[in-house]
Design an enzyme around this catalytic site. Structure first.
Site, PDB file in Angstrom:
ATOM      1  N   GLY A  13     -15.034  -3.797  68.757  1.00  0.00           N
ATOM      2  CA  GLY A  13     -16.143  -3.880  69.701  1.00  0.00           C
ATOM      3  C   GLY A  13     -17.364  -4.582  69.111  1.00  0.00           C
ATOM      4  O   GLY A  13     -17.276  -5.668  68.539  1.00  0.00           O
TER       5      GLY A  13
ATOM      6  N   ARG B 112     -19.530   8.168  66.705  1.00  0.00           N
ATOM      7  CA  ARG B 112     -18.252   8.880  66.929  1.00  0.00           C
ATOM      8  C   ARG B 112     -18.066   9.976  65.881  1.00  0.00           C
ATOM      9  O   ARG B 112     -17.676  11.096  66.204  1.00  0.00           O
ATOM     10  CB  ARG B 112     -17.107   7.856  66.857  1.00  0.00           C
TER      11      ARG B 112
ATOM     12  N   ASN C 134      -8.144   2.994  73.910  1.00  0.00           N
ATOM     13  CA  ASN C 134      -8.672   2.245  72.773  1.00  0.00           C
ATOM     14  C   ASN C 134      -8.088   2.820  71.474  1.00  0.00           C
ATOM     15  O   ASN C 134      -8.507   3.879  71.005  1.00  0.00           O
ATOM     16  CB  ASN C 134     -10.204   2.358  72.782  1.00  0.00           C
TER      17      ASN C 134
ATOM     18  N   ASP D 248     -16.784   8.859  75.900  1.00  0.00           N
ATOM     19  CA  ASP D 248     -17.377   7.652  76.464  1.00  0.00           C
ATOM     20  C   ASP D 248     -18.493   7.236  75.521  1.00  0.00           C
ATOM     21  O   ASP D 248     -19.260   8.068  75.021  1.00  0.00           O
ATOM     22  CB  ASP D 248     -17.904   7.851  77.885  1.00  0.00           C
TER      23      ASP D 248
HETATM   24  P1  ITT Z   1     -11.540   4.418  76.790  1.00  0.00           P
HETATM   25  O1  ITT Z   1     -12.519   4.430  77.926  1.00  0.00           O
HETATM   26  O2  ITT Z   1     -10.132   4.231  77.239  1.00  0.00           O
HETATM   27  O3  ITT Z   1     -11.723   5.572  75.836  1.00  0.00           O
HETATM   28  P2  ITT Z   1     -12.977   1.985  76.010  1.00  0.00           P
HETATM   29  O4  ITT Z   1     -12.789   1.023  74.863  1.00  0.00           O
HETATM   30  O5  ITT Z   1     -12.983   1.422  77.402  1.00  0.00           O
HETATM   31  O6  ITT Z   1     -11.838   3.110  75.871  1.00  0.00           O
HETATM   32  P3  ITT Z   1     -15.626   3.056  76.479  1.00  0.00           P
HETATM   33  O7  ITT Z   1     -15.415   3.037  77.958  1.00  0.00           O
HETATM   34  O8  ITT Z   1     -16.179   4.304  75.848  1.00  0.00           O
HETATM   35  O9  ITT Z   1     -14.261   2.782  75.694  1.00  0.00           O
HETATM   36  O10 ITT Z   1     -16.485   1.778  76.128  1.00  0.00           O
HETATM   37  C1  ITT Z   1     -17.093   1.699  74.938  1.00  0.00           C
HETATM   38  C2  ITT Z   1     -17.650   0.306  74.746  1.00  0.00           C
HETATM   39  O11 ITT Z   1     -18.520   0.384  73.615  1.00  0.00           O
HETATM   40  C3  ITT Z   1     -16.570  -0.719  74.388  1.00  0.00           C
HETATM   41  O12 ITT Z   1     -17.031  -2.012  74.707  1.00  0.00           O
HETATM   42  C4  ITT Z   1     -16.471  -0.552  72.879  1.00  0.00           C
HETATM   43  O13 ITT Z   1     -15.949  -1.720  72.247  1.00  0.00           O
HETATM   44  C5  ITT Z   1     -17.922  -0.266  72.497  1.00  0.00           C
HETATM   45  N1  ITT Z   1     -17.937   0.663  71.375  1.00  0.00           N
HETATM   46  C6  ITT Z   1     -17.793   2.013  71.416  1.00  0.00           C
HETATM   47  N2  ITT Z   1     -17.764   2.539  70.200  1.00  0.00           N
HETATM   48  C7  ITT Z   1     -17.897   1.492  69.350  1.00  0.00           C
HETATM   49  C8  ITT Z   1     -17.905   1.401  67.954  1.00  0.00           C
HETATM   50  O14 ITT Z   1     -17.731   2.458  67.182  1.00  0.00           O
HETATM   51  N3  ITT Z   1     -18.049   0.195  67.421  1.00  0.00           N
HETATM   52  C9  ITT Z   1     -18.215  -0.902  68.185  1.00  0.00           C
HETATM   53  N4  ITT Z   1     -18.187  -0.905  69.525  1.00  0.00           N
HETATM   54  C10 ITT Z   1     -18.029   0.292  70.105  1.00  0.00           C
END
Ligand code: ITT
Length: 197
Positions: free
Chosen positions: A152, A181, A9, A76
């Site tokens: 997201g 974060r 991401n 995560d």
């Molecule tokens: P990695 O696992 O490769 O790090 P990912 O995007 O799949 O990347 P996660 O498994 O941690 O990340 O999933 C996090 C979910 O929560 C994902 O749907 C994100 O869009 C959402 N999310 C996490 N942090 C966010 C933020 O700061 N703002 C909005 N949505 C967020």
């Protein structure tokens, strides 16, 4: 310190780079053969277990390469909605790519109790040890989408330490000062560089 962030991401990387730069750390993506790692996320687990699984997978990926001794960061995160018993939580990524934000607003359409929180677990592997930290950002689910910044669930999440805007309406700087974060990364950074007494 130079920290390699293992994530698919890119929004997480730019937010982490901006959060950690003033604390003296340089964040770069961890690339294996030019690509970010594609983690297998254990779906039945909570975000702590998923973060620990990601750090284990990242360590295996760099083992035997010139990156073996690098400092590696994983995270995560997820959105936990009170009225939905914490859903989507560890399934946030899957839910975003299936029912999406409009599906969440629909599930919440008859709910007056709209409390929710973002949670992040960051894990850093340094010299064979793993340190973890948690960050939480309380807030509520908005009635409708607002803003096109961030990523997201940002356009439907209004943080309680903010000024009423969704995270999607905030600059990255404003969001990171109160985000899950931002909090998790500052906490993990203090574990790396304990403040002098
Ligand atoms: P990695 O696992 O490769 O790090 P990912 O995007 O799949 O990347 P996660 O498994 O941690 O990340 O999933 C996090 C979910 O929560 C994902 O749907 C994100 O869009 C959402 N999310 C996490 N942090 C966010 C933020 O700061 N703002 C909005 N949505 C967020």
């Amino acid at each position: 310190m130079r920290i390699l962030f293992a994530t698919g991401n890119e929004h997480k990387i730019s937010e982490a780079a901006a959060i950690l730069a003033p604390l003296g750390h340089e964040v770069e993506p961890l690339l294996i053969q030019g690509k970010p790692p594609d983690f297998i996320e254990p779906q039945a687990e909570g975000i702590v277990e998923v973060a620990l699984s990601k750090i284990e997978q990242a360590r295996e990926l760099v083992m035997g390469t010139k990156l073996e001794d690098s400092i590696i960061l994983v995270e995560d995160s997820g959105l936990f909605i009170d009225a939905l018993g914490g859903f989507p939580g560890p399934y946030s990524s899957y839910v975003e790519s299936t029912i999406g934000l409009s599906g969440i607003l629909q599930l919440m359409s008859a709910e007056s109790e709209r409390g929710a929180e973002f949670r992040a677990i960051t894990a850093i592997s340094i010299e064979g040890n793993t340190v973890t930290a948690t960050g939480i950002c309380r807030g509520k689910i908005s009635e409708q989408f607002s803003g096109d910044m961030g990523f997201g669930y940002d356009p439907i999440f209004i943080p309680e330490d903010g000024d009423g805007r969704t995270c999607g309406e905030m600059s990255s700087f404003d969001k990171s000062s109160i985000s899950h974060r931002g909090r998790a990364l500052k906490a993990v950074s203090e574990l790396l560089n304990p403040p002098s007494k």
